[in-house]
Design an enzyme around this catalytic site. Structure first.
Site, PDB file in Angstrom:
ATOM      1  N   GLY A  91     -22.918  55.028  17.329  1.00  0.00           N
ATOM      2  CA  GLY A  91     -21.605  54.496  17.675  1.00  0.00           C
ATOM      3  C   GLY A  91     -20.430  55.303  17.165  1.00  0.00           C
ATOM      4  CD  GLN A  92     -19.380  60.119  13.382  1.00  0.00           C
ATOM      5  OE1 GLN A  92     -20.579  60.287  13.124  1.00  0.00           O
ATOM      6  NE2 GLN A  92     -18.418  60.759  12.739  1.00  0.00           N
ATOM      7  CG  HIS A  98     -14.549  56.957  10.447  1.00  0.00           C
ATOM      8  ND1 HIS A  98     -14.924  58.051  11.192  1.00  0.00           N
ATOM      9  CD2 HIS A  98     -14.891  55.874  11.183  1.00  0.00           C
ATOM     10  CE1 HIS A  98     -15.471  57.646  12.327  1.00  0.00           C
ATOM     11  NE2 HIS A  98     -15.468  56.325  12.343  1.00  0.00           N
ATOM     12  CG  LEU A  99     -16.856  54.666   3.936  1.00  0.00           C
ATOM     13  CD1 LEU A  99     -16.750  56.175   4.059  1.00  0.00           C
ATOM     14  CD2 LEU A  99     -16.697  54.244   2.480  1.00  0.00           C
TER      15      LEU A  99
END
Ligand code: AMP
Length: 112
Positions: A91-92, A98-99
């Site tokens: 899903g990136q 990033h968190l």
């Protein structure tokens, strides 16, 4: 690597609703929130994915988690979820590590 929108936010070339920043990291509101509070914590260092991090990044990765906890706490969240999507299949969509810090609602498990 090609600069991403998050790289541009980190360098001040693009706008964001920044809630925290220091010399190594920043946190800002997600444009398309998936929970009442949805913050993104990023390193200034342009790591594309978590997989790209190595032992030299150990302190930085720990710092990102501490920043996540700090901004969650400052947002008044007692319960929250931290998510890292690693790779397109997970899903990136933005290839600057990033968190996601999500809170303000209940979450189910397993995640979708
Ligand atoms: P991911 O799918 O894990 O790569 O997450 C990328 C996140 O970045 C999504 O939740 C988007 O809504 C968010 N996003 C994309 N562009 C921006 C932006 N310019 N400012 C804030 N959040 C953004």
């Amino acid at each position: 690597m090609t600069d991403t929108i998050f790289g541009k936010i980190a360098s001040g070339q693009a706008q964001a609703d920044i809630v925290y920043e220091d010399d190594r990291a920043l946190a800002f509101r997600d444009l398309n929130p998936q929970a009442p509070t949805h913050l993104l914590v990023i390193p200034r260092k342009p790591l594309a994915t978590l997989s790209e991090a190595d032992s030299d990044d150990q302190a930085l990765l720990g710092h990102l988690l501490l920043v996540a906890n700090r901004v969650a706490s400052e947002a008044g969240l007692e319960n929250y979820r931290v998510v890292v999507n690693n790779g397109a299949g997970a899903g990136q969509t933005v290839f600057h590590l990033h968190l996601h810090v999500l809170g303000g609602r209940n979450f189910s498990w397993p995640p979708g």
